[in-house]
Structures are given as structure tokens and as C-alpha cells.
Write a protein that holds these residues in place. Structure first.
Motif, short mmCIF file in Angstrom:
data_model
loop_
_atom_site.label_atom_id
_atom_site.label_comp_id
_atom_site.label_asym_id
_atom_site.label_seq_id
_atom_site.Cartn_x
_atom_site.Cartn_y
_atom_site.Cartn_z
N VAL A 28 4.59 4.41 2.59
CA VAL A 28 5.03 3.43 1.55
C VAL A 28 5.18 2.15 2.32
CG1 VAL A 28 6.60 2.67 -0.03
CG2 VAL A 28 5.77 4.95 0.12
N ALA A 29 4.33 0.96 1.92
CA ALA A 29 4.62 -0.41 2.33
C ALA A 29 4.19 -0.54 3.99
CB ALA A 29 5.84 -0.84 2.02
N GLN A 30 4.72 0.31 4.87
CA GLN A 30 4.48 0.16 6.08
C GLN A 30 4.71 1.58 6.96
OE1 GLN A 30 7.30 -2.83 7.44
NE2 GLN A 30 9.07 -1.53 7.64
N GLY A 31 4.95 2.39 6.18
CA GLY A 31 4.98 3.88 6.86
C GLY A 31 6.06 4.26 7.71
N SER A 36 -3.04 20.95 2.35
CA SER A 36 -3.36 19.67 2.03
C SER A 36 -5.10 19.31 1.64
CB SER A 36 -3.06 18.69 3.21
OG SER A 36 -3.65 17.27 2.87
N TYR A 37 -5.36 18.30 0.71
CA TYR A 37 -6.61 18.21 0.19
C TYR A 37 -6.97 16.89 0.38
CZ TYR A 37 -7.22 22.98 -1.92
OH TYR A 37 -7.40 24.42 -2.16
N GLY A 38 -6.40 16.25 1.47
CA GLY A 38 -6.58 15.02 1.81
C GLY A 38 -5.81 13.89 0.99
N THR A 39 -6.12 12.55 1.66
CA THR A 39 -5.16 11.47 0.96
C THR A 39 -6.07 10.37 0.53
OG1 THR A 39 -5.44 10.35 3.14
CG2 THR A 39 -3.69 11.76 2.74
N HIS A 40 -5.59 9.55 -0.35
CA HIS A 40 -6.24 8.16 -0.72
C HIS A 40 -5.10 7.01 -0.59
CE1 HIS A 40 -9.82 9.62 -2.41
NE2 HIS A 40 -9.32 10.72 -2.95
N THR A 41 -5.66 5.88 -0.03
CA THR A 41 -4.61 4.89 -0.11
C THR A 41 -4.90 3.71 -1.25
OG1 THR A 41 -4.91 4.75 2.38
CG2 THR A 41 -4.26 2.83 1.36
N TYR A 42 -3.59 3.66 -1.72
CA TYR A 42 -3.50 2.95 -2.93
C TYR A 42 -3.00 1.49 -2.56
CZ TYR A 42 -3.89 7.41 -5.92
OH TYR A 42 -4.12 8.35 -6.52
N THR A 43 -3.90 0.61 -3.17
CA THR A 43 -3.34 -1.04 -3.11
C THR A 43 -3.59 -1.80 -4.17
OG1 THR A 43 -5.49 -1.41 -2.12
CG2 THR A 43 -4.05 -0.95 -0.71
N ASN A 44 -4.53 -1.42 -5.27
CA ASN A 44 -4.94 -2.25 -6.31
C ASN A 44 -3.60 -2.08 -7.13
OD1 ASN A 44 -6.66 -3.81 -7.67
ND2 ASN A 44 -6.76 -2.18 -9.38
N CYS A 45 -2.99 -1.27 -7.52
CA CYS A 45 -1.75 -1.25 -8.29
C CYS A 45 -0.70 -2.00 -8.09
CB CYS A 45 -1.19 0.13 -8.29
SG CYS A 45 -0.28 0.86 -6.87
N LYS A 70 0.72 -1.19 0.14
CA LYS A 70 -0.06 -0.04 0.11
C LYS A 70 0.96 1.31 -0.24
CE LYS A 70 -0.63 1.32 4.84
NZ LYS A 70 -1.48 1.76 5.80
N VAL A 71 0.28 2.23 -0.50
CA VAL A 71 1.19 3.55 -0.43
C VAL A 71 -0.09 4.47 -0.18
CG1 VAL A 71 1.13 3.85 -2.94
CG2 VAL A 71 2.35 5.39 -1.55
N VAL A 72 -0.09 5.70 0.58
CA VAL A 72 -1.05 6.87 0.66
C VAL A 72 -0.45 7.99 -0.23
CG1 VAL A 72 -1.88 8.22 2.54
CG2 VAL A 72 -1.64 5.96 3.12
N VAL A 73 -1.50 8.58 -0.78
CA VAL A 73 -1.04 9.49 -1.69
C VAL A 73 -1.92 10.78 -1.24
CG1 VAL A 73 -1.26 10.43 -4.25
CG2 VAL A 73 -0.72 8.11 -3.81
N LYS A 74 -1.12 11.91 -1.11
CA LYS A 74 -1.88 13.13 -0.52
C LYS A 74 -1.55 14.43 -1.47
CE LYS A 74 0.34 14.37 3.05
NZ LYS A 74 0.75 14.99 4.48
N VAL A 75 -2.57 14.88 -1.88
CA VAL A 75 -2.35 16.12 -2.95
C VAL A 75 -2.44 17.45 -2.09
CG1 VAL A 75 -3.85 17.41 -4.73
CG2 VAL A 75 -3.46 15.07 -4.95
N GLN A 76 -1.55 18.25 -2.40
CA GLN A 76 -1.27 19.32 -1.67
C GLN A 76 -1.12 20.66 -2.84
OE1 GLN A 76 2.40 17.96 0.05
NE2 GLN A 76 1.56 17.88 2.05
N ARG A 77 -1.68 21.70 -2.51
CA ARG A 77 -1.46 22.98 -3.18
C ARG A 77 -0.06 23.62 -2.64
NH1 ARG A 77 -4.60 28.47 -2.83
NH2 ARG A 77 -3.98 29.12 -5.17
#
Length: 109
Positions: free
Chosen positions: A86-89, A50-59, A34-41
Motif C-alpha cells: 500500500v502506497a510504498q510497501g 496464491s493465484y498471483g497479483t495485480h497492481t492497482y493505480t488507476n483508482c 498504488k496498491v498490490v492486490v493478491k487473490v488467494q484460495r
């Protein structure tokens, strides 16, 4: 492309909507996929907004698999994404992503 915890992408200009897609992910020395992706201005001289996060696992599940997160309600400006957990933080792992795509138009969803 490769990242570890806290790495930021190149910037892009946007307003209203962004989708960040990762395809074909692999994390070296990972305890989990897994990886957490955060978008920021980004505004020069000002802390990131920060505009929040999404956790990616499917890729991580196959070479043609994609993870994607959508961010809406963005103010006009420059943006970057940051990888965390990333993977365990605990900054142990290097995330490799085969394809990274930033989409700023919701029309093709």
C-alpha cells in the motif's frame, strides 16, 4: 473500506474466474499511489494458495476511476484478496477504497 499491508478481505465462493474492482482509492501518508492486490484460495487448516497479483493505480486518479484485476483458472473453493505494498510497501499507510466489488462471472466483461 480500509486496509493496510497484509489485510485480507471477507471470503467468497468461486470457481474459474474472479475480478476484483476498486473505485475511488486514497492512501493516507502515501509516497505513491498504488496498491498490490493478491487473490488467494482459503482452505481451513491449510496455507493459502496464491493465484498471483495485480497492481492497482488507476483508482487513485479520480473519484470515478476504477482499477481491476482478473484471475482465471481458479479451483472451486473459498477465496480472499489481500492488499500489499500500500502506497510504498512498508506498512506505513492506510488504504481507503470508496467501492470494492468482486465479480465472479466473466459474461459481463
Amino acid at each position: 473500506m480500509s486496509w493496510t499491508d497484509g489485510n485480507k478481505s471477507d471470503s467468497w465462493d468461486d470457481e474459474s474466474y474472479t475480478e476484483v474492482r476498486f473505485k475511488n482509492c486514497f492512501a493516507q501518508n502515501a509516497l505513491n499511489d498504488k496498491v498490490v492486490v493478491k487473490v488467494q484460495r482459503y482452505v481451513a487448516g491449510v496455507p493459502y494458495t496464491s493465484y498471483g497479483t495485480h497492481t492497482y493505480t488507476n483508482c487513485f486518479t479520480g473519484t470515478d476511476k476504477v482499477s481491476a484485476g482478473e484471475w482465471t483458472g481458479l479451483a472451486s473453493g473459498s477465496y480472499k484478496f489481500e492488499t500489499t505494498q500500500v502506497a510504498q510497501g512498508n506498512s506505513c499507510c492506510l488504504l481507503n477504497v470508496g467501492v470494492v466489488y468482486v465479480d465472479t462471472t466473466k459474461a459481463d466483461s
